[in-house]
Design a protein around this motif. Structure first.
Motif, PDB file in Angstrom:
ATOM      1  N   THR A   1      63.995 -22.353 -52.945  1.00 19.60           N
ATOM      2  CA  THR A   1      63.091 -21.604 -52.707  1.00 19.60           C
ATOM      3  C   THR A   1      64.288 -20.447 -52.366  1.00 19.60           C
ATOM      4  O   THR A   1      63.336 -19.091 -51.641  1.00 19.60           O
TER       5      THR A   1
ATOM      6  N   ASP B   1      62.375 -25.558 -46.142  1.00 21.02           N
ATOM      7  CA  ASP B   1      62.124 -24.275 -46.134  1.00 21.02           C
ATOM      8  C   ASP B   1      61.228 -24.063 -44.741  1.00 21.02           C
ATOM      9  O   ASP B   1      60.409 -23.224 -44.868  1.00 21.02           O
TER      10      ASP B   1
ATOM     11  N   ALA C   1      54.959 -11.281 -39.857  1.00 19.29           N
ATOM     12  CA  ALA C   1      54.687 -12.736 -40.758  1.00 19.29           C
ATOM     13  C   ALA C   1      52.924 -12.446 -41.348  1.00 19.29           C
ATOM     14  O   ALA C   1      52.503 -12.330 -41.836  1.00 19.29           O
TER      15      ALA C   1
ATOM     16  N   GLU D   1      47.762 -23.030 -51.097  1.00 21.26           N
ATOM     17  CA  GLU D   1      49.192 -22.808 -50.257  1.00 21.26           C
ATOM     18  C   GLU D   1      49.853 -23.168 -52.233  1.00 21.26           C
ATOM     19  O   GLU D   1      50.992 -22.499 -52.733  1.00 21.26           O
TER      20      GLU D   1
ATOM     21  N   SER E   1      47.282 -13.257 -48.929  1.00 20.49           N
ATOM     22  CA  SER E   1      48.218 -13.203 -47.918  1.00 20.49           C
ATOM     23  C   SER E   1      47.512 -11.880 -47.251  1.00 20.49           C
ATOM     24  O   SER E   1      47.073 -10.990 -47.130  1.00 20.49           O
TER      25      SER E   1
ATOM     26  N   MET F   1      49.227 -22.163 -43.537  1.00 21.69           N
ATOM     27  CA  MET F   1      51.244 -21.758 -43.130  1.00 21.69           C
ATOM     28  C   MET F   1      50.569 -20.798 -43.069  1.00 21.69           C
ATOM     29  O   MET F   1      50.530 -19.204 -43.742  1.00 21.69           O
TER      30      MET F   1
ATOM     31  N   ARG G   1      53.848 -18.060 -42.566  1.00 21.92           N
ATOM     32  CA  ARG G   1      55.308 -17.323 -43.114  1.00 21.92           C
ATOM     33  C   ARG G   1      55.775 -16.869 -42.437  1.00 21.92           C
ATOM     34  O   ARG G   1      54.982 -15.375 -42.277  1.00 21.92           O
TER      35      ARG G   1
ATOM     36  N   ARG H   1      58.097 -12.660 -43.228  1.00 20.84           N
ATOM     37  CA  ARG H   1      57.789 -11.357 -43.928  1.00 20.84           C
ATOM     38  C   ARG H   1      58.256 -10.534 -43.227  1.00 20.84           C
ATOM     39  O   ARG H   1      57.758  -9.319 -42.450  1.00 20.84           O
TER      40      ARG H   1
ATOM     41  N   GLY I   1      59.496 -15.789 -46.732  1.00 21.26           N
ATOM     42  CA  GLY I   1      58.865 -16.684 -47.374  1.00 21.26           C
ATOM     43  C   GLY I   1      59.041 -18.273 -46.756  1.00 21.26           C
ATOM     44  O   GLY I   1      58.140 -19.084 -47.274  1.00 21.26           O
ATOM     45  N   MET I   2      59.945 -18.225 -46.451  1.00 22.30           N
ATOM     46  CA  MET I   2      59.847 -19.177 -45.336  1.00 22.30           C
ATOM     47  C   MET I   2      58.936 -19.872 -44.349  1.00 22.30           C
ATOM     48  O   MET I   2      58.505 -19.363 -44.081  1.00 22.30           O
ATOM     49  N   ARG I   3      58.531 -20.992 -44.039  1.00 21.46           N
ATOM     50  CA  ARG I   3      57.361 -21.842 -43.389  1.00 21.46           C
ATOM     51  C   ARG I   3      58.557 -22.114 -41.567  1.00 21.46           C
ATOM     52  O   ARG I   3      58.900 -21.819 -41.411  1.00 21.46           O
TER      53      ARG I   3
END
Length: 280
Positions: free
Chosen positions: A102, A148, A178, A186, A193, A221, A223, A225, A235-237
């Protein structure tokens, strides 16, 4: 007159006894069986003696047998302990693979760490890790769990062989930019987004304002940003939407209640992305 064979008489007598009520037979049947067993006792005793001679009893376990059993149990315990180690190594390997897959930086470095202690901090949790600057870890590095999912960031007080994780729900973590992706999208190539700014609420959750008419719903979810975070964190959760509530102060706006992606009470091993980012 033809004579009836004794065997027929005996069979008829036995059948008659079998048809009689038990309360009639019980008072004298036990005495009769004891009398009939007397002639057979020598034969039964001889048979028992012959069986014991052919197959003698070994008695309790000998000293050598006890030693073998002890060795077996010890090595069985060692085998199970090794299996646990193998499972832990496989879990770390999968975490490395997901983190590397990822990541947008092919030159990124990772350090595996185990949690030494955990404590409450700023409405969230703090994890003390068994790695520090000697492994290249610096303040602000992102700590991942499960590949991730962001558990938090490395706090400023980094030691040579230890460091502390400041969770994303710690009030000191501050605001995070985020975006929210609908759960149904997903796996899509170009998922929707929805930008959101989230802040810790001091009670173990994150909150962010959203439009009530948006597609944000429970299970979506969240993530990262945020340009203030290291590139490896993008981009990670960071969390998952629990519910969307109407704001009392702004009836046309909604507020997303977000659970952190990582439960600090269940974390045992993590992966630190050694990125050289600035302090959190």
């Amino acid at each position: 007159m033809r004579r009836i064979p004794p065997i027929v008489i005996a069979v008829a007598f036995v059948m008659l006894l079998g048809l009689m009520p038990a309360r009639w037979v019980a008072p004298w049947s036990s005495d009769l069986s004891a009398v009939l067993w007397v002639p057979l006792s020598p034969l039964a005793h001889a048979g028992t003696s012959l069986r014991q001679w052919l197959r003698p009893d070994r008695g309790g376990p000998q000293e050598a047998d006890a030693s073998v059993v002890e060795e077996r149990d010890r090595y069985r315990g060692l085998w199970h302990a090794e299996q646990i180690k193998v499972q832990e190594l496989e879990k770390r390997l999968r975490a490395y693979e997901v983190a590397a897959r990822t990541s947008r930086d092919g030159n990124a470095k990772y350090a595996a760490a185990s949690v030494l202690t955990r404590s409450a901090s700023g409405g969230g949790f703090a994890l003390k890790l068994n790695c520090g600057s000697r492994q290249g870890i610096a303040a602000g590095d992102v700590v991942l769990f499960g590949g991730d999912a962001i558990a938090g960031r490395i706090a400023p007080d980094v030691g040579n062989v230890t460091s502390t994780v400041m969770s994303v729900v710690d009030r000191a973590c501050g605001r995070v930019d985020a975006y929210i992706t609908p759960a149904a999208q997903e796996g899509a190539k170009r998922p929707e987004s929805i930008a959101v700014q989230i802040v810790p609420d001091g009670r173990g959750q994150l909150r962010g304002d959203v439009d009530l008419g948006s597609a944000v719903a429970a299970g979506d979810m969240v993530r990262v940003r945020d340009t203030a975070w290291p590139p490896g964190a993008q981009g990670m959760r960071i969390g998952v939407v629990r519910e969307v509530r109407r704001k009392d102060s702004q009836p046309l706006r909604g507020e997303a209640i977000i659970d952190p992606a990582v439960d600090g009470s269940r974390v045992g091993d993590v992966v630190v992305r050694v990125s050289g980012g600035g302090p959190p």
